[in-house]
Design a protein around this motif. Structure first.
Motif, PDB file in Angstrom:
ATOM      1  N   LEU A 108       0.834  -1.199   0.000  1.00 21.04           N
ATOM      2  CA  LEU A 108       0.000   0.000   0.000  1.00 21.04           C
ATOM      3  C   LEU A 108       0.867   1.247   0.000  1.00 21.04           C
ATOM      4  CD1 LEU A 108      -2.800   1.442   0.483  1.00 21.04           C
ATOM      5  CD2 LEU A 108      -2.395   1.120   2.940  1.00 21.04           C
ATOM      6  N   LEU A 109       0.432   2.249  -0.774  1.00 22.09           N
ATOM      7  CA  LEU A 109       1.031   3.580  -0.750  1.00 22.09           C
ATOM      8  C   LEU A 109      -0.012   4.547  -0.211  1.00 22.09           C
ATOM      9  CD1 LEU A 109       3.211   5.751  -1.653  1.00 22.09           C
ATOM     10  CD2 LEU A 109       1.876   5.914  -3.769  1.00 22.09           C
ATOM     11  N   VAL A 110       0.373   5.368   0.765  1.00 22.88           N
ATOM     12  CA  VAL A 110      -0.522   6.371   1.340  1.00 22.88           C
ATOM     13  C   VAL A 110      -0.039   7.758   0.923  1.00 22.88           C
ATOM     14  CG1 VAL A 110      -1.542   7.289   3.453  1.00 22.88           C
ATOM     15  CG2 VAL A 110      -1.027   4.845   3.287  1.00 22.88           C
ATOM     16  N   ILE A 111      -0.969   8.546   0.351  1.00 24.56           N
ATOM     17  CA  ILE A 111      -0.637   9.864  -0.207  1.00 24.56           C
ATOM     18  C   ILE A 111      -1.629  10.911   0.308  1.00 24.56           C
ATOM     19  CG2 ILE A 111       0.502   9.001  -2.298  1.00 24.56           C
ATOM     20  CD1 ILE A 111      -2.177   9.265  -3.760  1.00 24.56           C
ATOM     21  N   PRO A 112      -1.328  12.206   0.127  1.00 24.00           N
ATOM     22  CA  PRO A 112      -2.247  13.246   0.602  1.00 24.00           C
ATOM     23  C   PRO A 112      -3.529  13.303  -0.226  1.00 24.00           C
ATOM     24  CG  PRO A 112      -0.028  14.117   0.236  1.00 24.00           C
ATOM     25  CD  PRO A 112      -0.072  12.767  -0.393  1.00 24.00           C
ATOM     26  N   GLN A 113      -4.554  13.935   0.338  1.00 24.67           N
ATOM     27  CA  GLN A 113      -5.817  14.134  -0.358  1.00 24.67           C
ATOM     28  C   GLN A 113      -5.582  14.930  -1.642  1.00 24.67           C
ATOM     29  OE1 GLN A 113      -8.760  16.441   1.788  1.00 24.67           O
ATOM     30  NE2 GLN A 113     -10.453  15.410   0.767  1.00 24.67           N
ATOM     31  N   LYS A 118      -3.872  13.796  -9.500  1.00 24.03           N
ATOM     32  CA  LYS A 118      -2.739  14.466 -10.136  1.00 24.03           C
ATOM     33  C   LYS A 118      -1.759  13.484 -10.767  1.00 24.03           C
ATOM     34  CE  LYS A 118      -2.938  18.439  -6.994  1.00 24.03           C
ATOM     35  NZ  LYS A 118      -2.267  19.148  -5.871  1.00 24.03           N
ATOM     36  N   GLY A 119      -1.782  12.230 -10.297  1.00 24.71           N
ATOM     37  CA  GLY A 119      -0.938  11.193 -10.896  1.00 24.71           C
ATOM     38  C   GLY A 119       0.545  11.494 -10.839  1.00 24.71           C
TER      39      GLY A 119
END
Length: 512
Positions: A108-113, A118-119
């Protein structure tokens, strides 16, 4: 079960269960304050969501978030679920993120909202390895985990909520190696708790203490000293997204009484508008690269607080040595006595030198990693027969047990606490069509201690200038790895046997 008799896992990090005492203060407008008990609940809720998603024992979760409440919640939830938290620098380029996700096989990768649409580089990297992707944000009531792409977790069943064990690897951070390939450092819950306890003991952290957290949380310095240790002590942390000129305003407004930073950060903080009146600062800590005595004195004079230089490494779950609090003696130019580890100075044959003699700094203790992941060669060269970790740093210990570092055996570039592999930079620059050969090395820098320098031999019939090459490298590597200065010699200096020695190249370039 809680307190001193609890298992040494991050599940039992919270010795305070107060609903009123702050654990974290996020200095937004308006500020968000989260109590110890509420933070515990938020983490438990996130752990349940991770379990439903399929995160299980040994699952690696890459976390590409800036310093924020969400990063702290996800980090701890992953470790509680017996997963491996792997914080990443949000500024990494796609190739870099791909390496880290691929090396750990992240689930899993966790990124900001808003980042998924934006990819960006992290999203593209996760797709390369079919890692699930989730945005994470605070909605005013809870930390939301919004899954955007199930990736390989789409075929995995929901998991039970697990209980972490002391020997579980809870954190993996990569530290650059002289081979150019970053080495994965696994730290167990027991390693982390040993370091946390040592930090709390060394600095006498208590529920009365509050730090202003400015170190990035993808760095062991930020994670252990600025975040985990304050929580364990029952104290609190003020968590802005980054170091900003409002540092002292925030420090005073939220009643912080200590902070820890790198020397390059301390220089910036000295330039920020000073507080008036000066808040009472219990201590200022400096770590991750050597603190110049002149800067030590400027800090103490400006802020009327003891400046405690320390010595730490990822492989030791951070703290190894530190100058003590008053009334103990603290000196500029030394990193103090060993804290929580056994320290020896060994000669080239592995024998302990006499007191005052110079040799390699070697450590052993409960906080020290058992070895790098999937790197037997590095493990053989990094540990002595009796399991002392060889730091690659040279130093000497005085009659009071204080360690003074005298140099580096390794060729790493230490830019303000960020360890950069010169081989990694060589490998990237050498890919440029106009480059025949490239050798990177450390150069002295007033702001960061060290910066990246590089000697480049231009290929026959080609032309290349410094500005063009820096821009090209900046598209391949994070900004802090781009060389500050590039030389273009006709030939790269070599030894009589034709070998490249970075130190020799650096000396020749400095004279040219």
């Amino acid at each position: 079960m809680n307190g001193h008799d609890a298992p040494k896992t991050l599940t039992h990090l919270f010795r305070s269960q107060s609903r009123t005492a702050p654990a974290l203060i996020i200095p937004t407008e308006p500020a968000v304050t989260v109590s110890h008990a509420d933070l515990h609940d938020h983490i438990g809720q996130l752990q349940g969501e991770l379990a439903k998603l399929g995160i299980q024992h040994g699952s690696a979760v890459s976390i590409a978030l800036p310093n924020c409440l969400e990063l702290i919640g996800v980090f701890l939830a992953v470790t509680w679920q017996r997963g491996i938290a792997a914080p990443l620098n949000p500024g990494y380029k796609q190739d870099e993120v791909e390496f880290y996700i691929g090396d750990l096989g992240s689930d899993l990768l966790v990124i900001p909202q808003g980042a998924f649409e934006k990819g960006g580089p992290a999203v593209k990297a996760a797709r390369t390895y079919e890692a699930a992707i989730a945005e994470c944000y605070w909605n005013g009531k809870k930390i939301v985990l919004d899954v955007k792409d199930c990736g390989k977790l789409g075929s995995r069943d929901s998991q039970d909520v697990l209980e972490a064990e002391e020997d579980d690897v809870g954190l993996v951070l990569h530290t650059s190696g002289t081979t150019g390939r970053p080495k994965a450092v696994p730290l167990t819950h027991a390693n982390l708790l040993a370091s946390i306890e040592s930090i709390c003991r060394t600095y006498e952290l208590s529920p009365n203490d509050r730090t202003l957290l400015v170190m990035p949380l993808f760095h062991v310095h930020g994670l252990l000293a600025s975040f985990l240790s304050p929580l364990y002590s029952g104290g609190s942390a003020v968590v802005p997204s980054r170091l900003e000129p409002s540092f002292w305003q925030v420090f005073a407004q939220h009643k912080a009484n200590w902070y820890t930073a790198t020397p390059s950060m301390h220089r910036l903080i000295l330039q920020f508008p000073p507080p008036d009146p000066l808040p009472k600062i219990r201590f200022i800590r400096s770590c991750s690269s050597q603190l110049a005595p002149a800067l030590f004195h400027k800090l103490e004079e400006a802020f009327k607080a003891p400046v405690l230089e320390s010595y730490a490494m990822t492989e030791a779950a951070h703290l190894m040595c530190s100058n003590p609090l008053p009334p103990g003696k603290h000196y500029p130019g030394t990193v103090g006595p060993a804290q929580g580890v056994e320290l020896r100075i060994l000669d080239a044959d592995g024998k302990e030198v006499q007191q005052g003699g110079v040799g390699e700094v070697c450590i052993r203790g409960a906080s020290v990693t058992k070895g790098y992941l999937n790197n037997e060669e590095a493990n053989k060269s990094s540990f002595t027969k009796d399991r002392f970790f060889q730091t690659g740093d040279q130093g000497k210990v005085d009659e009071d047990g204080y360690l003074t570092l005298t140099g580096r055996l390794k060729e790493m570039i230490n830019k303000g606490g960020e360890k950069i592999s010169p081989v990694e930079i060589d490998n990237v620059i050498s890919q440029h069509e106009a480059v025949a050969e490239a050798v990177s090395f450390a150069i002295d820098d007033e702001a960061y201690g060290q910066e990246v320098g590089c000697a480049v031999k231009v290929a026959e019939g080609q032309s290349l200038d410094s500005r063009e090459l820096k821009k090209w490298v900046g598209e391949k590597l994070a900004a802090h790895k781009v060389p500050k200065k590039i030389w273009f010699p006709d030939e790269i200096p070599k030894t009589a046997t034709g070998k490249v020695q970075r130190k020799l190249v650096a000396e020749k370039m400095a004279k040219s």
